[in-house]
Structure formats: structure tokens, C-alpha cells
Design a protein around this motif. Structure first.
Motif, PDB file in Angstrom:
ATOM      1  N   ALA A 134       0.827  -1.211   0.000  1.00  0.00           N
ATOM      2  CA  ALA A 134       0.000   0.000   0.000  1.00  0.00           C
ATOM      3  C   ALA A 134       0.858   1.257   0.000  1.00  0.00           C
ATOM      4  O   ALA A 134       0.460   2.302  -0.535  1.00  0.00           O
ATOM      5  N   MET A 135       2.073   1.170   0.587  1.00  0.00           N
ATOM      6  CA  MET A 135       2.962   2.333   0.670  1.00  0.00           C
ATOM      7  C   MET A 135       3.609   2.675  -0.665  1.00  0.00           C
ATOM      8  O   MET A 135       4.292   3.693  -0.791  1.00  0.00           O
ATOM      9  N   LEU A 136       3.405   1.838  -1.682  1.00  0.00           N
ATOM     10  CA  LEU A 136       3.938   2.152  -3.003  1.00  0.00           C
ATOM     11  C   LEU A 136       3.356   3.441  -3.560  1.00  0.00           C
ATOM     12  O   LEU A 136       3.970   4.116  -4.381  1.00  0.00           O
ATOM     13  N   GLY A 137       2.131   3.757  -3.124  1.00  0.00           N
ATOM     14  CA  GLY A 137       1.481   4.957  -3.633  1.00  0.00           C
ATOM     15  C   GLY A 137       0.627   4.694  -4.842  1.00  0.00           C
ATOM     16  O   GLY A 137      -0.129   5.556  -5.285  1.00  0.00           O
ATOM     17  N   ALA A 138       0.724   3.477  -5.403  1.00  0.00           N
ATOM     18  CA  ALA A 138      -0.110   3.136  -6.554  1.00  0.00           C
ATOM     19  C   ALA A 138      -1.543   2.905  -6.087  1.00  0.00           C
ATOM     20  O   ALA A 138      -1.781   2.481  -4.952  1.00  0.00           O
ATOM     21  N   ASP A 139      -2.472   3.176  -6.970  1.00  0.00           N
ATOM     22  CA  ASP A 139      -3.893   3.046  -6.618  1.00  0.00           C
ATOM     23  C   ASP A 139      -4.320   1.588  -6.795  1.00  0.00           C
ATOM     24  O   ASP A 139      -5.065   1.234  -7.714  1.00  0.00           O
TER      25      ASP A 139
END
Length: 467
Positions: free
Chosen positions: A364-369
Motif C-alpha cells: 500500500a505504501m507504493l502509492g499506486a492506486d
């Protein structure tokens, strides 16, 4: 007579006192004698450290450092012994033969090794070396910390040893980069922090690696898990199940990863990815990759995620990541879901459920939706088995559970414990008592293991099987 100068009776001798008081006087005298001996020993040790420092400076001036790697240790010992003798004669320093031999060995360690750390690195009973300050060195033996008599001359001496360790593996440590992860030639893990981040001075932590890596059989002998559990883990590796090894700091995750990797088929091409290379795989067909920190200009960094992506182009049969900490978790799951069965990695977590939650957070911390449901589906499809390890209060390291990930139910990743460690108190020596046994649940992956041509012993998962 002047007031205040009255004649006093002489103090009674120990023989003139009653038995109880006489014993007290003798005891006090004995304590003072021991204290004086201790102070004398500390003073003598301090003088020896100071002398070794002076001799080391002389050595650096007189030895040709560029050819040291070509000189054999016995020959160098003779050269140093001669130099020590001349130095003591010219400076009227009196030393016993034993003390002189000790100084010569210390100088050899300084020139060829890592100075005061060498005796601790050679001690097989020491598993961790923790340097808090030049004169505060602690070691871990059998899971418990104790203070060592080893010490450095000063902060400059400690910094020189740290720099010698990190520069040997192409790393650097300075004010612009005041911490570093490195490794020793034998694979032992090293972390160092210096000023300004380390307020009280340089700090050095070394996690030693056993020269004889622990196998699952030896872990069973040490009581880390049961024979039935070890049999099942071997079958899971043979059948190319994806394994996540979870645990806290110092719980034995890397040791377990090394032990389980011993069952990887020698015909398989294995790519390992680590921050600091420490895995000790026994297979021949292994490609080892290691991250690289940024340069002084802040460029050139190579992350674990970069290496995982590159590994996919190297035709690996299995990928082994030393530890997932961030964005590489997503790429690791992708690899597990795209034909690289039998891959393994470790993660910091206290329970199997926490390990799943941490994987969710990292992705989730990747920033991708990416929808949470999609992340959980990837985890449920990619991870087959979670091996949870803990370090108990008596210092022992044990497998606490072996958990199978069975899929999704709604939006929840479902799992079931196949083996568990049950605590049953402590004995008089403080050792944790307990048993490791099967829960009685037959894993869903049993069919896949049988399809891979691996027979599981009958009754392996009955609740009576265990330690």
C-alpha cells in the motif's frame, strides 16, 4: 594536655576481638585485597593497551603495508616480535615473556584482522558482538548478554576498525553517511553508526554466522521445532511451495532460511537478493545479488526492488530475498505468482497474521492506486506457508507456528495453523518449557505435495505428533 588531643588506646588487633568481629575484620581485609588486585589488573591492562597503541604506530611507520597480504602469519609474527623487543629495550620497558607474546598477538590482529574484535570473532560461543563505546563491549552467549573485557584504545581506534570493515566490501561511513550495513568475510552481518547520529560515539553491532551452518536436523536436536514439522518443511520446499519466514529481531529468520534452502533441488537456478550478503546456500547454481547505497553525490543507489526486477530477467527457478522491508514486497509477490514457485523470503513480524498485515502495508505504501482486495488476493495466491519464529525470554529461539495460507474468504486472507509451540511454564534454571506439536489439521497443500511425487508419512499431522 590540650583539649582534643587526649591519649587514645591503640586499635585492637584482629586476634583481640570477639570471634564475630574478628571474622568481619578479616572479611573486610579480604575484600580490600581483592579490590586492590582488581585495580592493579585494570591498571596493568590499561598500560598494555596504551603500549600496544604506541607499537602499532611504530609498525605503520616501519612495515611495508602493500606487501602484507603476501607475508605469511608466522613470518610476520617473528618480524613484530623483533620490533617489540627492540622497542622495549630502547624505551626501558620491562615485560614478561607472556605479556610480550600477548602484545605480539594483539599487533598481529591489528595488522591482519579487526583488532580487539578478533578473539570474539574466533570464539564459537559468541553469537553477537555489541560495541556501545570503546570501553563498553558486550557479547551474546546462549541468547544472553554479558559484558566483555575486550576494549578499544579510544574512539579513533574504534573508528579505524569500523572503516576497515566497511571499506572491505565497498561501503563508506562518514558524516554525510553516518550509518552503514556491511558484512565480514565470513558473511557475518555488520551495522555501524557514528556521530552525529550516534550521540555518545561510534556504535558497532555484529551478528556472527556459524562456521557450520545449522541444518533442520540440528535445529530439531536443539529443540527449535519437532521432527514432524521438519519433515513437513522439507516436503514443502521439495514441492516448491512459496515460504514466508516471519519473526522479530534476532529470532533466527536467516538461520531458518539457510536451513530450509538446503532442500532446494541442486538443478535449480537460484537468485538471492540481500542488502548485505549473508545467506549461505549450499547449492552450486546460485547467483548472489547485493544492493548498493547512493554515492556521495546521492546517485547510483541500487535497491532491492531494482534487483528483484532484474532477477526476473535472469531465468531463475527460485528467488530468495533476504528480507522484504518495502516496495520490493510487491515485486516479490509478482514473482511468486508468475512461475517462480519455491521462492522464499523473510519479514519482521510477531505473528503470522501480523506478517500478512505488514505485507499489505508495504504494498500500500507504493502509492499506486491498488485496491486492498487486489493486494490480499496477490498475498493469498503467492504465499503458501508462513513459518513464525520467536526469541523466548530464556534466550532460546523457537519456531512458534507453521501456518498455511488457504485463500480468501470475502476480503480476508484465511490461514490455519498446522503446528504450534505450546508454552508450559519455566523450570528452576529459568528455561522455557513447552512442546511443539501438530494441531490435527491436514493442510490443503498436501495434495499438491503428493502430486509433486513426495509422500508424507501417515499420521504426520495428528495432534499427538510433536516434541
Amino acid at each position: 594536655m590540650f583539649k582534643g588531643f587526649e591519649k587514645r588506646s591503640p586499635a585492637p588487633t584482629a586476634q583481640a576481638l570477639p570471634v564475630v568481629e574478628r571474622a568481619a575484620v578479616i572479611d573486610i581485609a579480604s575484600q580490600r585485597s581483592v579490590e586492590k588486585a582488581r585495580v592493579a589488573q585494570v591498571t596493568q591492562r590499561g598500560e598494555q593497551i596504551e603500549l600496544t597503541g604506541k607499537l602499532h604506530e611504530v609498525l605503520l611507520d616501519q612495515l611495508n603495508l602493500s606487501v602484507l597480504d603476501k607475508v605469511k602469519r608466522p613470518e610476520l609474527r617473528r618480524e613484530i616480535a623483533g620490533l617489540v623487543t627492540v622497542f622495549c629495550r630502547d624505551n626501558t620497558v620491562a615485560m614478561s615473556p607472556a605479556a610480550q607474546a600477548a602484545v605480539v598477538e594483539e599487533l598481529l590482529d591489528e595488522v591482519l584482522g579487526f583488532g580487539p574484535l578478533e578473539p570474539l570473532l574466533a570464539d564459537p560461543t559468541v553469537s553477537d558482538i555489541l560495541v556501545n563505546a570503546p570501553d563498553k563491549v558486550y557479547v551474546e552467549r546462549r541468547g544472553l548478554l554479558e559484558r566483555s573485557e575486550i576494549q578499544f584504545r579510544d574512539e579513533k581506534h574504534l573508528l579505524r576498525i569500523i572503516d576497515k570493515i566497511v571499506s572491505a566490501v565497498g561501503r563508506r561511513i562518514d558524516e554525510s553517511q553516518p550509518w552503514v550495513d556491511a558484512r565480514l568475510p565470513d558473511g557475518s552481518r555488520v551495522n555501524a553508526v557514528i556521530r552525529p547520529c550516534a550521540i555518545d560515539g561510534p556504535s558497532l553491532s555484529i551478528r556472527k554466522f556459524s562456521r557450520n551452518p545449522l541444518t533442520l536436523a540440528r535445529l530439531v536436536e536443539h529443540g527449535a521445532l519437532s521432527e514432524a514439522a521438519a519433515t513437513f518443511l522439507k516436503a514443502a520446499v521439495d514441492a516448491r511451495m512459496n515460504v514466508l519466514i516471519s519473526g522479530g529481531t534476532g529470532s533466527g529468520k536467516t538461520t531458518m532460511l539457510n536451513a530450509m534452502s538446503g532442500f532446494i533441488d541442486h538443478r535449480h537456478r537460484v537468485v538471492t537478493i540481500e542488502d548485505a550478503a549473508e545467506l549461505q546456500l549450499m547449492q552450486d547454481h546460485v547467483v548472489r545479488l547485493e544492493t548498493r547505497p547512493a554515492s556521495t553525490e546521492g546517485t547510483g543507489a541500487i535497491t532491492q526492488r531494482d534487483l528483484v526486477r532484474n532477477a526476473l530477467r535472469m531465468r531463475p527457478d527460485r528467488i530468495v530475498v533476504g528480507e522484504v522491508r518495502g516496495a520490493e514486497a510487491f515485486d516479490m509477490l509478482q514473482a511468486m505468482n508468475t512461475g517462480h514457485d519455491g521462492s522464499m523470503t523473510t519479514i519482521h513480524a510477531n505473528t503470522a497474521r501480523d506478517a500478512i498485515s505488514r505485507l499489505e502495508q508495504m504494498i500500500a505504501m507504493l502509492g499506486a492506486d491498488i485496491p486492498l482486495s487486489a493486494i490480499r488476493n496477490q498475498i493469498a495466491a503467492g504465499i503458501h506457508l508462513i513459518v513464525q519464529l520467536n526469541r523466548l525470554s530464556d534466550g532460546s529461539r523457537r519456531v512458534m507456528s507453521i501456518t498455511e495460507v488457504v485463500g480468501m474468504e470475502g476480503d480476508v486472507v484465511m490461514h490455519q495453523d498446522l503446528f504450534e509451540f505450546h508454552k508450559m511454564g519455566r523450570n528452576e534454571a529459568g528455561d522455557v518449557l513447552g512442546s511443539f506439536r501438530a494441531t490435527g489439521i491436514r493442510p490443503r497443500m498436501a495434495e499438491a505435495i503428493l502430486a509433486a511425487g513426495i509422500d508424507l508419512p501417515s499420521g504426520l499431522f495428528t495432534s499427538a505428533r510433536g516434541l
